[in-house]
Design an enzyme around this catalytic site. Structure first.
Site, mmCIF file in Angstrom:
data_model
loop_
_atom_site.group_PDB
_atom_site.id
_atom_site.type_symbol
_atom_site.label_atom_id
_atom_site.label_comp_id
_atom_site.label_asym_id
_atom_site.label_seq_id
_atom_site.Cartn_x
_atom_site.Cartn_y
_atom_site.Cartn_z
ATOM 1 N N LYS A 60 11.196 60.040 11.876
ATOM 2 C CA LYS A 60 11.395 61.057 10.834
ATOM 3 C C LYS A 60 11.897 60.408 9.545
ATOM 4 O O LYS A 60 12.660 59.427 9.601
ATOM 5 C CB LYS A 60 12.416 62.073 11.375
ATOM 6 N N SER A 92 13.248 71.115 11.696
ATOM 7 C CA SER A 92 12.816 70.331 10.556
ATOM 8 C C SER A 92 12.044 69.071 10.942
ATOM 9 O O SER A 92 11.455 68.437 10.064
ATOM 10 C CB SER A 92 14.035 69.942 9.717
ATOM 11 N N THR A 100 20.181 69.305 13.883
ATOM 12 C CA THR A 100 21.503 69.822 13.535
ATOM 13 C C THR A 100 21.674 71.184 14.207
ATOM 14 O O THR A 100 22.713 71.494 14.770
ATOM 15 C CB THR A 100 21.637 69.955 12.008
ATOM 16 N N SER A 101 20.611 71.986 14.137
ATOM 17 C CA SER A 101 20.520 73.233 14.894
ATOM 18 C C SER A 101 19.042 73.556 15.074
ATOM 19 O O SER A 101 18.415 74.114 14.181
ATOM 20 C CB SER A 101 21.240 74.365 14.153
ATOM 21 N N GLY A 102 18.470 73.145 16.175
ATOM 22 C CA GLY A 102 17.090 73.503 16.499
ATOM 23 C C GLY A 102 16.002 72.552 16.037
ATOM 24 O O GLY A 102 14.839 72.721 16.403
ATOM 25 N N SER A 103 16.325 71.529 15.265
ATOM 26 C CA SER A 103 15.271 70.758 14.587
ATOM 27 C C SER A 103 14.504 69.784 15.464
ATOM 28 O O SER A 103 13.483 69.243 15.032
ATOM 29 C CB SER A 103 15.844 70.008 13.386
#
Ligand SMILES: *[C@@H]1O[C@H](CO)[C@@H](O)[C@H](O)[C@H]1NC(C)=O
Ligand SMILES: *[C@@H]1O[C@H](CO)[C@@H](O)[C@H](O)[C@H]1NC(C)=O
Ligand SMILES: *[C@@H]1O[C@H](CO)[C@@H](O)[C@H](O)[C@H]1NC(C)=O
Ligand SMILES: *[C@@H]1O[C@H](CO)[C@@H](O)[C@H](O)[C@H]1NC(C)=O
Ligand SMILES: *[C@@H]1O[C@H](CO)[C@@H](O)[C@H](O)[C@H]1NC(C)=O
Length: 561
Positions: free
Chosen positions: A123, A204, A225-228
């Protein structure tokens, strides 16, 4: 199928025979040469959309192809589809040279391990000290230089992986706008999903998801971080491992939050994800959160068994699983998955709920933590750069740059998330206000959340893991740094009516759209979650049983032999 799943240990035995770094003896060379014979014909080499690390390890070892040939095939695949999907932001100009040097090492009998010569995409927030940029998809950081490789890049290289390129993402890991879109950055534009034209790729780690899903590399690294990690993994028919915060180093990874950020693999099989996790996990003096790792990193890929559910205690936090106007196929597939898991020998406890779930839902603590962490951590990142082309030293500088540079698409995509972060009533995250919000999150995600649910049933020792449709899993695990493993669970039916494109031209729901099953557990319990995900995958093989993506590159290794 000719490949043998027991090859990993055979390679390791060979390494032991040779001594990993010692020069091999002539006798060992001869012994080796005798075993190096490609046992398959060209047409039996697996398609690059299905190939696994075990295949690649076996076929590289047997001399069926080289890492250079494999790398060329992946580059050709990227070039076939990138103008449609925009997933790969930069190719590594050194990739073929690195592949050649790994081939040369192999020829001398040095095999670093299962990732030796395997191309991986990373990434665009994971820095490399080479010709590639690390920008979080923003012109603000184009041309910036880092003092050395990020620990993630260094560990991949040490394990013998070829960093093939940087994949796109939701800009700044989706921490900029209140009206942005998943998979958009100013540098690469809009990434789309390979399973339906203009389908939201999720984010993301959007490019990681799309790239791994159609075999633009063996697998990819994402960050969460939350869900990425888990969300784009499920949306692109992948296995994703979101490690416990602290299992993988964030050193020189463009941050959102030291309390929530974590880097993990996105791959087509559980075993491949486990191979990569094994290579990247571990303590790092540059990231002190890794000092909490309570054990030597195991070989997460070893001893994976189809029988992992025998005697296991699995909970369902039903309170957090809700139906919407569109998710009936997800809930139906989840009910089937529960039946499969029971048949495989688990005891399933329904309503193993998060004790403080209502408080969690009302809580605004996480935006305080993220805001003050970002303000603090992004400044720390800027200050580590050895070349900082736009002279950025604070969140305020970043806001000003982004509002002023027309390529950043402001104000059509606003900077509201940053403005709220910058307006938090502390200079940085060392204030009591930030600490109290984080302590509230540790409770809401832990004793009041995942830990509470795990202890709510199953008697002594509690439950082994929780399961949920991946759609519902990310937030509560995020705030207290708990791990998740997602594995393919199903697809929206062919007859699904595609939703109307949103203002960014993306479709949120479409025929053949993949979705996943999430396993959640205690901090540092990745091995258990991987074992369960493996057993589920081996029983159901959802990824391969499902529909094909609408766009699939055609280049294969045989085109480069
Ligand atoms: C990194 O960005 C610079 C522009 O500053 C560009 O010249 C270079 O080609 C980029 N690197 C890669 C590998 O694309
Ligand atoms: C892929 O497409 C995007 C969007 O056009 C572009 O920014 C990127 O450089 C392309 N990547 C490659 C490897 O050509
Ligand atoms: C890491 O270091 C920071 C700053 O010194 C400190 O506040 C934090 O408690 C440390 N964390 C761990 C897990 O050691
Ligand atoms: C943070 O969480 C605690 C515990 O649930 C709660 O009392 C408090 O109101 C929350 N703070 C915010 C800003 O939501
Ligand atoms: C995004 O929000 C900003 C205001 O914060 C607004 O000016 C802009 O028009 C919005 N963009 C879209 C596409 O609605």
């Amino acid at each position: 199928m000719i490949f043998s799943a027991s090859f990993g240990p055979a390679v390791l035995a060979l390494q032991a025979l040779l001594g990993v770094n010692a020069a091999p003896t002539d006798a060992a060379h001869q012994a080796r040469a005798a075993t190096h014979k490609c046992k398959i014909s060209i047409n039996e080499i697996p398609d690059l959309i299905d190939i696994t690390i075990d295949h690649i390890t076996t076929y590289l070892y047997d001399g069926c192809f080289t890492s250079v040939q494999l790398t060329k095939a992946y580059i050709a695949r990227i070039n076939e589809v990138n103008s449609t999907l925009h997933a790969v932001l930069e190719l590594n100009p050194d990739a073929l040279d690195i592949a050649a040097s790994l081939d040369a090492e192999r020829a001398k009998g040095k095999i670093r391990g299962p990732l030796h010569g395997v191309p991986i995409l990373i990434k665009d927030n994971i820095a490399t000290d080479d010709k590639m940029n690390n920008t979080a998809g923003s012109y603000a950081l184009l041309g910036a230089k880092v003092p050395r490789d990020s620990t993630m890049a260094a560990k991949l290289r040490a394990a013998g992986a070829i960093i093939l390129g940087k994949v796109g993402l939701s800009q700044w890991a989706n921490y900029r706008s209140s009206n942005g879109s998943s998979g958009w950055s100013s540098r690469h534009g809009q990434i789309t999903n390979a399973y339906y034209p203009n389908l939201d790729p999720s984010g993301s780690s959007s490019g990681s998801g799309v790239g791994a899903s159609i075999g633009l590399s063996l697998a990819a690294l994402g960050s969460e971080t939350s869900g990425s990690i888990v969300s784009p993994s499920q949306r692109n028919n992948l296995v994703g491992i979101k490690p416990t915060v602290g299992l993988t180093s964030r050193y020189l990874v463009i941050p959102i939050s030291e309390h929530q950020d974590t880097v993990g693999p996105m791959a087509r099989t559980v075993k491949d994800a486990a191979y990569i996790l094994t290579a990247i996990a571990g303590k790092d003096p540059y990231d002190n959160y890794t000092s909490e790792i309570p054990f030597e990193i195991p070989d997460y890929w070893r001893n994976l068994k189809r029988s992992s559910f025998q005697g296991a205690k699995i909970g369902i936090p039903r309170i957090a699983i809700t139906s919407s106007s569109t998710n009936a196929p997800v809930l139906a597939a989840f009910n089937n998955a529960v039946e499969v898991i029971k048949k495989l020998g688990a005891t399933v406890y329904d309503n193993a709920n998060f004790p403080a779930y209502d408080e969690y839902r009302r809580s605004g603590n996480s935006s305080i933590v993220l805001g003050l962490d970002f303000k603090t951590n992004v400044k720390q990142y800027f200050d580590q750069l050895t070349y900082n082309p736009n002279n950025l030293h604070s969140l305020k500088d970043l806001i000003d740059f982004t509002m002023a540079d027309p390529r950043e698409d402001y104000p059509d995509r606003n900077v509201n998330t940053w403005i709220s972060a910058n307006n938090q009533p502390c200079e940085d995250n060392s204030c009591a206000y930030a600490w109290n919000a984080y302590q509230a999150d540790v409770y809401l995600g832990g004793i009041g959340g995942i830990l509470g649910a795990l202890e709510s049933a199953g008697g002594e020792g509690g439950l082994d893991a929780l399961i949920m449709p991946t759609d519902f899993a990310a937030g509560i695990a995020a705030i207290a740094g708990y791990p998740i493993v997602t594995v393919p669970m199903g697809f929206y039916p062919e007859t699904t009516r595609p939703s109307a494109p949103n203002s960014r031209g993306l479709i949120s729901n479409a025929p053949n759209q993949p979705f996943g099953l999430a396993f959640l557990g205690r901090r540092f319990d990745e091995q258990k979650l991987i074992n369960f995900a493996f057993a589920f995958e081996q029983k159901t093989d959802v990824r391969k049983e499902g529909p094909d993506p609408y766009i699939v590159p055609s280049a294969q290794i045989k085109d480069f032999l």
